[in-house]
Scaffold this motif. Structure first.
Motif, PDB file in Angstrom:
ATOM      1  N   PHE A   1       0.992  -1.148   0.040  1.00 47.74           N
ATOM      2  CA  PHE A   1       0.087  -0.088  -0.042  1.00 47.74           C
ATOM      3  C   PHE A   1       0.822   1.421   0.038  1.00 47.74           C
ATOM      4  O   PHE A   1       0.480   2.094  -0.751  1.00 47.74           O
ATOM      5  N   GLN A   2       1.978   1.345   0.900  1.00 55.04           N
ATOM      6  CA  GLN A   2       2.793   2.377   0.731  1.00 55.04           C
ATOM      7  C   GLN A   2       3.473   2.689  -0.469  1.00 55.04           C
ATOM      8  O   GLN A   2       3.657   3.933  -0.922  1.00 55.04           O
ATOM      9  N   LYS A   3       3.858   1.735  -0.889  1.00 51.55           N
ATOM     10  CA  LYS A   3       4.741   1.751  -2.443  1.00 51.55           C
ATOM     11  C   LYS A   3       3.830   2.564  -3.417  1.00 51.55           C
ATOM     12  O   LYS A   3       4.302   3.259  -4.165  1.00 51.55           O
ATOM     13  N   LEU A   4       2.335   2.031  -3.159  1.00 52.57           N
ATOM     14  CA  LEU A   4       1.600   2.441  -4.381  1.00 52.57           C
ATOM     15  C   LEU A   4       1.503   3.806  -4.168  1.00 52.57           C
ATOM     16  O   LEU A   4       1.392   4.626  -5.032  1.00 52.57           O
ATOM     17  N   ILE A   5       1.094   4.389  -3.159  1.00 50.41           N
ATOM     18  CA  ILE A   5       0.820   5.721  -2.647  1.00 50.41           C
ATOM     19  C   ILE A   5       2.006   6.480  -2.982  1.00 50.41           C
ATOM     20  O   ILE A   5       1.756   7.718  -3.465  1.00 50.41           O
ATOM     21  N   GLU A   6       3.251   6.117  -2.622  1.00 46.76           N
ATOM     22  CA  GLU A   6       4.408   6.884  -2.955  1.00 46.76           C
ATOM     23  C   GLU A   6       4.447   6.956  -4.299  1.00 46.76           C
ATOM     24  O   GLU A   6       5.208   8.007  -4.813  1.00 46.76           O
ATOM     25  N   ARG A   7       3.803   6.079  -5.356  1.00 48.10           N
ATOM     26  CA  ARG A   7       3.967   6.397  -6.716  1.00 48.10           C
ATOM     27  C   ARG A   7       2.842   7.128  -7.064  1.00 48.10           C
ATOM     28  O   ARG A   7       2.353   6.989  -8.468  1.00 48.10           O
TER      29      ARG A   7
ATOM     30  N   GLY B   1      -4.571   1.492  -7.685  1.00 45.65           N
ATOM     31  CA  GLY B   1      -3.982   0.382  -7.515  1.00 45.65           C
ATOM     32  C   GLY B   1      -4.359   0.506  -5.598  1.00 45.65           C
ATOM     33  O   GLY B   1      -4.247  -0.786  -5.287  1.00 45.65           O
ATOM     34  N   ALA B   2      -3.650   1.576  -5.040  1.00 40.95           N
ATOM     35  CA  ALA B   2      -3.833   1.323  -3.495  1.00 40.95           C
ATOM     36  C   ALA B   2      -5.370   1.123  -3.192  1.00 40.95           C
ATOM     37  O   ALA B   2      -5.489   0.445  -2.204  1.00 40.95           O
ATOM     38  N   MET B   3      -6.265   1.724  -3.945  1.00 41.45           N
ATOM     39  CA  MET B   3      -7.791   1.453  -3.455  1.00 41.45           C
ATOM     40  C   MET B   3      -8.216  -0.255  -3.860  1.00 41.45           C
ATOM     41  O   MET B   3      -8.784  -0.814  -2.812  1.00 41.45           O
ATOM     42  N   GLU B   4      -7.471  -0.689  -4.624  1.00 38.91           N
ATOM     43  CA  GLU B   4      -7.615  -2.176  -5.162  1.00 38.91           C
ATOM     44  C   GLU B   4      -7.259  -2.972  -3.628  1.00 38.91           C
ATOM     45  O   GLU B   4      -7.645  -3.863  -3.216  1.00 38.91           O
TER      46      GLU B   4
ATOM     47  N   VAL C   1      -9.717   8.967   1.808  1.00 40.28           N
ATOM     48  CA  VAL C   1      -8.934   9.864   1.501  1.00 40.28           C
ATOM     49  C   VAL C   1      -8.160   9.312   0.184  1.00 40.28           C
ATOM     50  O   VAL C   1      -7.957  10.161  -1.083  1.00 40.28           O
ATOM     51  N   THR C   2      -7.689   7.995   0.279  1.00 38.45           N
ATOM     52  CA  THR C   2      -7.214   7.606  -1.075  1.00 38.45           C
ATOM     53  C   THR C   2      -8.089   7.588  -2.228  1.00 38.45           C
ATOM     54  O   THR C   2      -7.643   8.028  -3.321  1.00 38.45           O
ATOM     55  N   ASP C   3      -9.364   7.259  -1.958  1.00 35.06           N
ATOM     56  CA  ASP C   3     -10.335   7.240  -3.135  1.00 35.06           C
ATOM     57  C   ASP C   3     -10.635   8.819  -3.725  1.00 35.06           C
ATOM     58  O   ASP C   3     -10.671   9.112  -4.930  1.00 35.06           O
TER      59      ASP C   3
ATOM     60  N   MET D   1     -11.013  -2.631   3.519  1.00 35.22           N
ATOM     61  CA  MET D   1     -10.795  -1.193   4.313  1.00 35.22           C
ATOM     62  C   MET D   1     -11.133  -0.136   3.331  1.00 35.22           C
ATOM     63  O   MET D   1     -10.548   1.062   3.706  1.00 35.22           O
ATOM     64  N   ASP D   2     -11.855  -0.240   2.233  1.00 35.72           N
ATOM     65  CA  ASP D   2     -12.086   0.922   1.423  1.00 35.72           C
ATOM     66  C   ASP D   2     -12.879   1.453   1.982  1.00 35.72           C
ATOM     67  O   ASP D   2     -13.053   2.769   1.559  1.00 35.72           O
TER      68      ASP D   2
END
Length: 253
Positions: A5-11, A16-19, A34-36, A26-27
């Motif tokens: 998850f961290q790697k996805l949001i850092e990029r 992808g993080a929502m998936e 916030v991610t969405d 946890m969606d």
């Protein structure tokens, strides 16, 4: 799961993080909200991002950071749009998507010319529609008798003729028309998003301009010259908040 998850949001891959969040139930958490919202915002879908973020209480840190900006973006405030475009350029650098990076560079060069023009007309606090090409070309023809069909060339004529002594515009135009910038634009023209099929990698960017982050910093310098606020790496700040929410919301095993 957290590392992925961290790697996805850092990029800045919020889709992808929502998936990852959905897969782990946890969606619907605050981290998911916030991610969405970020997923929509980075695709310039500010209406959806605004509506999603409204699920948070106004006292929430992410709400306070994002909501006022999303309201301004939803209203089409030109300065906010320019700052968002700068963030978008950074995403392409981080993800090493250099053809898309060149496309954003070309877009920003045109956008900064438009933004300079609307500042001279007193429209910079109004709606981004004043930055539309047709609006500007109509004003140039009607009020300034400039008929060049190429927007950048027409605006170069305008600034030279009516604002030739304004050092702010002179500094920016000098950067936008530098040899290094011309080489980047030429790479864009030769790539699949321009008129050709040439691939583009980091060595091509380095030869043309230097470090791609230098391009980003030069663009930010142009915005500072125009008097906009400096808001570096907005989404990096949001990512820190998302990770804190993730840690709080993650089910204990």
């Amino acid at each position: 799961m957290r590392d992925v998850f961290q790697k996805l949001i850092e990029r800045y891959d919020y889709g992808g993080a929502m998936e990852v969040l959905r897969t782990n139930g946890m969606d619907q958490t605050d981290a998911g909200i916030v991610t969405d919202a970020c997923r929509c915002a980075v695709n310039f879908d500010f209406e959806s991002a605004w509506a999603i973020l409204k699920q948070l209480p106004p006292s929430d840190e992410a709400f306070q950071l994002m909501f006022p900006r999303l309201e301004a973006l939803k209203k089409g405030v030109p300065e906010e749009m320019m700052l968002e475009l700068l963030e978008n350029i950074m995403f392409q650098i981080v993800n090493e998507e250099y053809i898309d990076f060149l496309g954003r560079v070309y877009r920003f060069k045109e956008a900064v010319y438009k933004y300079m023009f609307i500042k001279t007309q007193g429209h910079e606090k109004q709606h981004v529609r004043y930055m539309e090409k047709n609006e500007i070309m109509k004003t140039l023809r009607k009020h300034y008798h400039i008929y060049n069909a190429n927007l950048i060339r027409a605006l170069n004529v305008y600034f030279d003729k009516f604002h030739g002594n304004d050092q702010r515009f002179e500094q920016i135009i000098s950067r936008m028309n530098s040899r290094e910038m011309d080489r980047l634009i030429q790479l864009r023209h030769e790539s699949p998003i321009g008129h050709g099929f040439r691939g583009v990698g980091l060595p091509d960017i380095l030869r043309a301009y230097g470090d791609p982050y230098a391009v980003l910093e030069d663009f930010k310098a142009c915005m500072r010259i125009l008097g906009t606020r400096d808001e570096p790496y907005k989404y990096s700040k949001i990512n820190c908040i998302i990770l804190n929410l993730f840690d709080r919301d993650q089910p204990h095993q």
